[in-house]
Design a protein around this motif. Sequence first.
Motif, mmCIF file in Angstrom:
data_model
loop_
_atom_site.group_PDB
_atom_site.id
_atom_site.type_symbol
_atom_site.label_atom_id
_atom_site.label_comp_id
_atom_site.label_asym_id
_atom_site.label_seq_id
_atom_site.Cartn_x
_atom_site.Cartn_y
_atom_site.Cartn_z
ATOM 1 N N SER A 47 0.823 -1.210 0.000
ATOM 2 C CA SER A 47 0.000 0.000 0.000
ATOM 3 C C SER A 47 0.854 1.255 0.000
ATOM 4 C CB SER A 47 -0.927 0.005 1.216
ATOM 5 O OG SER A 47 -1.884 -1.019 1.123
ATOM 6 N N LEU A 48 1.878 1.266 0.843
ATOM 7 C CA LEU A 48 2.759 2.431 0.909
ATOM 8 C C LEU A 48 3.565 2.573 -0.378
ATOM 9 C CD1 LEU A 48 3.882 4.784 2.560
ATOM 10 C CD2 LEU A 48 5.575 3.203 3.525
ATOM 11 N N ARG A 49 4.021 1.466 -0.936
ATOM 12 C CA ARG A 49 4.811 1.518 -2.164
ATOM 13 C C ARG A 49 4.005 2.117 -3.313
ATOM 14 N NH1 ARG A 49 6.075 -1.223 -6.824
ATOM 15 N NH2 ARG A 49 4.272 -2.595 -6.585
ATOM 16 N N VAL A 50 2.769 1.646 -3.499
ATOM 17 C CA VAL A 50 1.927 2.141 -4.591
ATOM 18 C C VAL A 50 1.527 3.592 -4.337
ATOM 19 C CG1 VAL A 50 -0.283 1.849 -5.765
ATOM 20 C CG2 VAL A 50 1.085 -0.160 -5.166
ATOM 21 N N LEU B 96 3.610 10.713 -9.278
ATOM 22 C CA LEU B 96 3.018 11.013 -10.575
ATOM 23 C C LEU B 96 2.084 12.219 -10.512
ATOM 24 C CD1 LEU B 96 2.146 7.367 -11.672
ATOM 25 C CD2 LEU B 96 3.866 8.841 -12.736
ATOM 26 N N CYS B 97 1.315 12.319 -9.429
ATOM 27 C CA CYS B 97 0.272 13.347 -9.347
ATOM 28 C C CYS B 97 0.755 14.664 -8.742
ATOM 29 C CB CYS B 97 -0.910 12.809 -8.531
ATOM 30 S SG CYS B 97 -1.758 11.422 -9.319
ATOM 31 N N TYR B 98 1.794 14.597 -7.919
ATOM 32 C CA TYR B 98 2.331 15.814 -7.292
ATOM 33 C C TYR B 98 3.850 15.885 -7.517
ATOM 34 C CZ TYR B 98 -2.144 15.929 -4.750
ATOM 35 O OH TYR B 98 -3.464 15.960 -4.407
ATOM 36 N N PRO C 294 -7.122 13.157 -18.867
ATOM 37 C CA PRO C 294 -6.112 13.593 -17.889
ATOM 38 C C PRO C 294 -6.624 13.475 -16.447
ATOM 39 C CG PRO C 294 -6.400 15.216 -19.642
ATOM 40 C CD PRO C 294 -7.521 14.243 -19.766
ATOM 41 N N PHE C 295 -5.753 12.992 -15.584
ATOM 42 C CA PHE C 295 -6.013 12.950 -14.151
ATOM 43 C C PHE C 295 -4.719 13.365 -13.464
ATOM 44 C CE2 PHE C 295 -6.444 10.390 -10.098
ATOM 45 C CZ PHE C 295 -7.446 11.184 -9.556
ATOM 46 N N PHE C 296 -4.717 14.541 -12.875
ATOM 47 C CA PHE C 296 -3.493 15.133 -12.338
ATOM 48 C C PHE C 296 -2.387 15.185 -13.403
ATOM 49 C CE2 PHE C 296 -5.574 14.026 -8.341
ATOM 50 C CZ PHE C 296 -5.324 15.159 -7.572
ATOM 51 N N GLY C 297 -2.800 15.483 -14.629
ATOM 52 C CA GLY C 297 -1.831 15.623 -15.707
ATOM 53 C C GLY C 297 -1.356 14.322 -16.316
ATOM 54 N N GLN C 298 -1.847 13.195 -15.819
ATOM 55 C CA GLN C 298 -1.457 11.884 -16.331
ATOM 56 C C GLN C 298 -2.621 11.263 -17.109
ATOM 57 O OE1 GLN C 298 1.628 10.609 -15.885
ATOM 58 N NE2 GLN C 298 2.242 12.372 -14.653
#
Length: 294
Positions: free
Chosen positions: A41-44, A51-53, A200-204
């Motif tokens: 969970s922490l790794r993902v 990716l988002c920030y 796009p979702f947070f630019g991805q």
Amino acid sequence: MDIKGRLAVAVLRLVGRLPLRWSRRLGWLTGHIAVLGRGESLRVTRINLQLCYPTMEAEARERLARHSVVQTALTGFEVAGIWQQPWSRSEDQIVRVRNQQLLTERTDRGQGLLVLMPHIGNWELFGMYLSTLGPSTALYAPPKVAALDPLIRSGRQMNGAHMVPTSIRGVRALLKALKAGEMVMVLPDQEPDSGGDFAPFFGQPALTMTLAHNLLQRTGCRCVFGFAKRLRDGFELVLLPAEQSIYAAEQKVSLAAMNRGVEACIASAPDQYQWEYKRFRRGPRGRTHRYRKG
């Protein structure tokens, strides 16, 4: 029922008898153990936050990742009680409802209402609250642990919500409900097995469900976003308006607006979002391998 199923049901029933403050303490402890164990969970979560920030300072992003894993654990322990306790007890935990007029406005016009519920805070509580306001319908996929199905189904249907399968038959039921001026609840922020397009979702680029767009186009219903934000002494239910462009006939325009709506919800409580979900598994050219270990 297998041993795993019996154990899962027993744990949920036991936790469900605890007051909110005690279930949260157990969730806090479990979440911190998960952080210390540096598990999946922490790794993902770290990958998704990178990716988002991408411009967030590394220290702040790591702090957000750890808080998010703990908050997800809190949700898991909270829902055990919400599924089993009388609704009056859960209702007492709602401190306030922000922008409730977004629900009453559609009632006054007699339109169907599509409520998009991202995985923020305690979405189970939010859905059960909506079910108290009138006829409501939602898609339901049985859990992988079959023994949990009766407990989850009875909890979600406690206030009269109509659960329909994630199939063509279920989609027809959603259309029928909206055309009848009723409420439909949809979780908009997971990769669809079918019926998706990239937006796009947070630019991805994120594979995004087209279900909401199709429902809006075929019924002329209204749309709002909502979630249950965790507070120290309970929950705040938050409703946010959708951008006008979510009603656009062009699918890509509508999907982009929907994802921006999810982003706006996340901005209210970024640590309470379910960041451990592998939202970017697939890209426009196939599998991205972003979550590959090593």
